[in-house]
Every structure is written in structure tokens, then in C-alpha cells.
Design a protein around this motif. Structure first.
Motif, short mmCIF file in Angstrom:
data_model
loop_
_atom_site.label_atom_id
_atom_site.label_comp_id
_atom_site.label_asym_id
_atom_site.label_seq_id
_atom_site.Cartn_x
_atom_site.Cartn_y
_atom_site.Cartn_z
N THR A 138 0.85 -1.20 0.00
CA THR A 138 0.00 0.00 0.00
C THR A 138 0.88 1.25 0.00
O THR A 138 2.06 1.19 0.37
CB THR A 138 -0.89 0.07 1.26
N ILE A 139 0.26 2.37 -0.34
CA ILE A 139 1.00 3.65 -0.34
C ILE A 139 1.37 4.05 1.09
O ILE A 139 2.46 4.56 1.35
CB ILE A 139 0.17 4.72 -1.07
N ASP A 140 0.49 3.75 2.03
CA ASP A 140 0.80 4.07 3.43
C ASP A 140 2.04 3.31 3.90
O ASP A 140 2.90 3.87 4.59
CB ASP A 140 -0.41 3.74 4.31
N LYS A 143 5.13 5.19 2.72
CA LYS A 143 5.44 6.41 3.47
C LYS A 143 6.16 6.06 4.77
O LYS A 143 7.13 6.70 5.17
CB LYS A 143 4.15 7.19 3.76
N HIS A 385 9.25 3.43 -3.45
CA HIS A 385 7.91 3.79 -2.96
C HIS A 385 7.14 4.60 -4.00
O HIS A 385 5.96 4.33 -4.28
CB HIS A 385 8.07 4.57 -1.65
N ARG A 386 7.78 5.57 -4.61
CA ARG A 386 7.08 6.41 -5.59
C ARG A 386 6.71 5.61 -6.84
O ARG A 386 5.66 5.83 -7.44
CB ARG A 386 7.94 7.62 -5.97
N SER A 389 3.90 3.40 -6.00
CA SER A 389 2.70 4.23 -5.77
C SER A 389 1.93 4.42 -7.08
O SER A 389 0.70 4.40 -7.09
CB SER A 389 3.08 5.61 -5.20
N HIS A 392 0.05 1.32 -7.49
CA HIS A 392 -1.08 1.25 -6.54
C HIS A 392 -2.20 2.21 -6.95
O HIS A 392 -3.38 1.89 -6.82
CB HIS A 392 -0.61 1.60 -5.12
N TRP A 406 -4.88 13.20 -7.82
CA TRP A 406 -3.85 12.82 -6.83
C TRP A 406 -2.95 14.02 -6.51
O TRP A 406 -2.49 14.70 -7.44
CB TRP A 406 -3.01 11.68 -7.38
N GLU A 411 0.61 13.24 -0.90
CA GLU A 411 0.33 11.80 -1.02
C GLU A 411 -1.08 11.46 -0.54
O GLU A 411 -1.29 10.56 0.28
CB GLU A 411 1.39 10.97 -0.31
N LEU A 423 -5.61 3.91 0.71
CA LEU A 423 -4.16 4.13 0.82
C LEU A 423 -3.51 3.17 1.81
O LEU A 423 -2.30 2.98 1.82
CB LEU A 423 -3.87 5.58 1.22
#
Ligand SMILES: NC(=O)c1ccc[n+]([C@@H]2O[C@H](COP(=O)([O-])OP(=O)(O)OC[C@H]3O[C@@H](n4cnc5c(N)ncnc54)[C@H](O)[C@@H]3O)[C@@H](O)[C@H]2O)c1
Length: 437
Positions: A138-140, A143, A385-386, A389, A392, A406, A411, A423
Motif C-alpha cells: 500500500t501507499i501508506d 510512506k 515507494h514512488r 505508488s 497502486h 492525486w 500523497e 491508501l
């Protein structure tokens, strides 16, 4: 059917044929990154997740050190790893492995839904990590992972090894230096996924800790196709080929567009198939459309010309890869191949003051150098991560079935609380960011 004149045809055919190998100016440059001198002690390595990829990438790491521990929740894959490294201590619980002294580096070859918790635990325990892609579920998670890397000062390399291939670096350097004029559009083609089903539940194989394998994900009866290798085709554990291959080709699209530490501004998506109830859940065929903040558009489509692992099924069909199109032409790049609408787009050297991208010709070597030098690796946590993302975001748009705006700086989706709920995912007890040390 296009009606090409003979001259146009010859020009097009010659362009493609003449431009499929790397140009001499690029190969002749003394650009290869010199490995850091091997004057340090051999690294002490451990592998968590001993499937095919874990064993493969750990084999690359083992050229730089000694494998002292291996861990898997399935005795069968643990045994395969011990055939390669008979002296390595075996573990079934990665938390126990991380409690051991005398380990410098963790190679993380677990399935996607385990990447983040294993990575965070390893970083917090003071280890550097080579983690397979897609970096997160997940994006969370991403982060939080980026923050843990910052807080601990440890090294994390994302296993998006295409950035260490010359073809991809050349394509992205040319695009970033406006070789195509004004960049207008990026096409990304990913191998299609799998759509079989329904599947029957079966007894859990002896020696396989199915509950631990599922980890944070919702409990499900054991189904062979949910586990090894084919976990990729279930939303519960991954995102289908949109994350599996997107973590490679959408990563290259971000590198080329320069949005590698931010992201797109809008996303909309359509599934192109209906999935069978009781079968694989992640859409196997799809189209996702993105718009970047500067107006550059991007389409990401599955292609049936390639099997899930990239094997060519239809040589005449659209092959997976990335095509950058600008006002002055196009460049198509994929593994082992680069083409352009005009060969001179590739063969004309870049000027001396051109923007150059970080150089790596060996992804594992780049990681080991970062471990030795304490300088960031090519695909640090934020890059990984990016990039994932973007994947995702495509998955969320596919599953929600509507256009999303977005805000890449914050984010978060723009004024869309329902989408923001996607997220993160609720973790099944006892798993949490705090349960892993
Ligand atoms: N960079 C690349 O080109 C590339 C290529 C293939 C796979 N991958 C990635 O590598 C990862 C693994 O893929 P694979 O095809 O080897 O999968 P796999 O299913 O064959 O192997 C995963 C292994 O992890 C083990 N595992 C699961 N949970 C665990 C836990 N909590 N602790 C320890 N072990 C655990 C499983 O039992 C299994 O043996 C995936 O994330 C995949 O996307 C990357």
C-alpha cells in the motif's frame, strides 16, 4: 491499415532496424561505476523468503559475502536454500533471525504483502536491506518505510534492476535532455496476468506455516494458487501484473519523465476482463490512463503478446516495454532492446553539459557499494515507494472504477475521502508496524 509510401516505409524500417542496439558514443563513455575497493570484511548475509527470486538474488549478494542465515515459512523452500548454503542457520520466523547477532545485510525475497513489515523490522534491527519489488502493498506502507530508512540511516535498495540496464538509462537520459523535443505521451505495456478459477481449497502442505505466510492479510482457506509464485494474481497479496511488472516499467516511465520523487496528477482505469468468482482476483487485463502535473499523458495497458513472466507469446503483437513520444519522435525501450523513430535520436551524442543520470551496470553491486560507502543506492526507498505508488494508484482507480485526482506532494487524493481509505489496509492481528520490533 496505414498506407505508407515506399520512402516512408524504407525510412521507418531502416530506423527501427538501425536503432536497436546501443550507440557507440554511449558505450564508449567511461561511465561505468567503479566498484568500491574490496578492502572490507566480507559481509554477513541473511535471506528471508527463499523462493525462486529470493534464492536468485541472494546468490548475487553471496558474491560479496557469506550467507549465514536463511528463513522461510515453508520447509520445502527452506531446504532448497540450505542446499545452496549448507552452513547457513535455518529459521521459520524472521523475527528470530533478526534477533541473531552477526548479520549485516538482509535480502528480502518474500511475497509483496510481507515486504514492508520484514523491511521495517530489518532496518530497525540495524541491518541494510536489498528488497525485492514491488516495494510495498500500500501507499501508506511506503510512506512509513521511507521514514524508517531516514530515521535509522540504513541502506535500502529496491530490486527494480532495470535501472541498472544501459538501455533504460540511455532512453531516460535522452528523454530528460529533450531529445524528443517536447515530451507528450508515454505508453507502458505490461504482460497480462492470469484469470483462471475457481480454485478448490486443499489441506495445508506439511511443513508450510500457512497462517504465517498470510501474515497481515485476511485469513483464507489454503488454496495452492494463493501461495507460491501465483500470489501475484490476488489483490490480497499483490496487485496483478500492474504492480508486478509496473514496478519495472512504470518505474522507468517515472525516471524518464522526471517525476520519480513525485507522481501523476490524475488516474483513471478500466478492467478489460471479468474475473471468475473464486479464482484469481486481480484484473488480468486492464488499461490505466495517467496525466502528469505538466500535462504529459501516460497510458499503461496489459498486452497478451507476453506471458506473465515476459516470455513472448506472439512475436507480431505489442511487446512489453515503454515508449516515450515527443514532438520530434519516439523511443521504445525494453529489456535488451532500444529503438527510435529515427536512428539519429540515439546515435547523436549528448552534449557535455547534458543532465546525466546515476550510473549502475549491476544492481547488486550498486547496493553493496552503498552498504560500504553509506551513500544512497540507485533505487532508494523513496524511488521504490514512488514507483510502486503509481502502480497502486492504477489498482485503486481500477477497483473504484472512476477518475481520481492525486496530490503527489501530500500523497493524498484531492477531496476524496473514499479513495483515501484505499491508501492503507487493515492488518490482521497480531500484525502491525509495532508487532515486528
Ligand atoms: N526483480 C525481479 O525481476 C523479480 C523477479 C521475480 C520476482 N520478484 C519479486 O520477488 C518476490 C518473490 O517472488 P517469487 O516469485 O520468488 O515468490 P515465491 O512465492 O516463489 O517465493 C516467496 C517465498 O517467501 C516465503 N515467505 C512468505 N512469507 C514469508 C515470511 N513471513 N517469512 C519468510 N519467508 C516467507 C514463501 O514461503 C516463499 O518461499 C516477489 O515480491 C516478486 O515480485 C522480482
Amino acid at each position: 491499415m496505414y498506407d505508407l509510401s515506399r520512402r516512408e516505409f524504407l525510412h521507418t524500417a531502416a530506423s527501427v532496424a538501425a536503432a536497436t542496439s546501443l550507440p557507440a558514443w554511449f558505450l564508449n563513455e567511461a561511465q561505468s561505476a567503479a566498484p568500491i575497493a574490496k578492502n572490507d570484511e566480507p559481509l554477513r548475509l541473511a535471506l528471508i523468503g527463499c523462493g525462486g527470486r529470493g534464492r536468485g538474488v541472494a546468490g548475487q549478494a553471496a558474491r560479496h559475502g557469506r550467507m549465514v542465515a536463511v528463513c522461510d515459512v515453508d520447509d520445502a523452500n527452506l531446504a532448497e536454500a540450505r542446499k545452496l548454503w549448507p552452513d547457513a542457520a535455518p529459521f521459520k520466523d524472521f523475527r528470530k533471525l533478526l534477533e541473531q547477532p552477526g548479520i549485516d545485510v538482509i535480502v528480502n525475497g518474500t511475497p509483496d504483502h510481507w515486504h514492508t513489515l520484514v523491511n521495517i523490522a530489518a532496518l530497525r534491527s540495524g541491518r541494510d536491506v536489498y528488497s525485492e519489488k514491488p516495494l510495498t502493498l500500500t501507499i501508506d506502507e511506503g510512506k512509513r518505510l521511507v521514514q524508517v530508512v531516514r530515521d535509522t540511516g540504513r541502506i535500502l535498495q529496491t530490486g527494480s534492476q532495470q535501472r541498472s540496464e544501459k538501455n533504460f538509462r540511455l532512453a531516460c537520459e535522452l528523454v530528460r535532455n529533450h531529445r524528443l523535443g517536447r515530451l507528450q505521451h508515454v505508453d507502458v505495456w505490461l504482460p497480462h496476468g492470469r484469470s483462471e478459477g475457481p480454485f478448490e481449497s486443499r489441506p495445508v502442505p506439511t511443513g508450510f506455516d500457512w497462517d504465517m505466510w498470510q501474515g497481515q492479510t485476511p485469513h483464507a482457506p489454503f488454496v495452492t494458487e494463493r501461495a507460491h509464485v501465483t500470489f501475484r494474481y490476488w489483490w490480497e497479496y499483490s496487485g496483478g501484473t500492474l504492480t508486478d511488472w509496473g514496478a519495472h516499467h512504470l518505474d522507468i516511465a517515472l525516471w524518464g519523465t522526471g517525476f520519480e520523487r513525485s507522481g501523476p496528477a490524475s488516474i483513471e482505469a478500466q478492467p478489460l476482463v471479468e474475473m471468475i468468482p473464486g479464482g484469481f482476483t486481480a484484473f488480468s487485463e486492464y488499461e490505466v490512463r495517467y496525466v502528469y502535473p505538466n500535462g504529459v499523458t501516460q497510458t499503461c495497458r496489459s498486452t497478451t503478446a507476453n506471458a506473465w513472466n515476459g516470455t513472448v507469446l506472439d512475436p507480431n503483437g505489442q511487446q512489453h516495454g515503454v515508449k516515450f513520444t515527443g514532438s520530434d519522435g519516439w523511443i521504445f525501450v525494453t529489456r535488451g532492446k532500444i529503438e527510435a523513430s529515427d536512428p539519429e535520436l540515439l546515435t547523436t551524442p549528448l552534449p557535455a553539459d547534458a543532465l546525466r543520470l546515476d550510473v549502475s551496470d549491476d544492481h547488486m553491486q550498486n547496493f553493496i557499494d552503498a552498504v560500504r560507502s553509506r551513500k544512497p543506492p540507485l533505487c532508494d526507498a523513496e524511488i521504490g515507494h514512488r514507483s510502486v505508488s503509481v502502480c497502486h494508484l492504477g489498482v485503486i482507480a481500477l477497483r473504484l472504477g472512476r477518475k481520481l485526482q492525486w496530490d503527489a506532494a501530500r500523497e493524498q487524493f484531492v477531496g476524496d475521502a473514499e479513495a483515501d481509505r484505499w491508501l492503507s489496509r487493515e492488518m490482521r492481528a497480531p500484525w502491525s508496524y509495532d508487532s515486528i520490533g
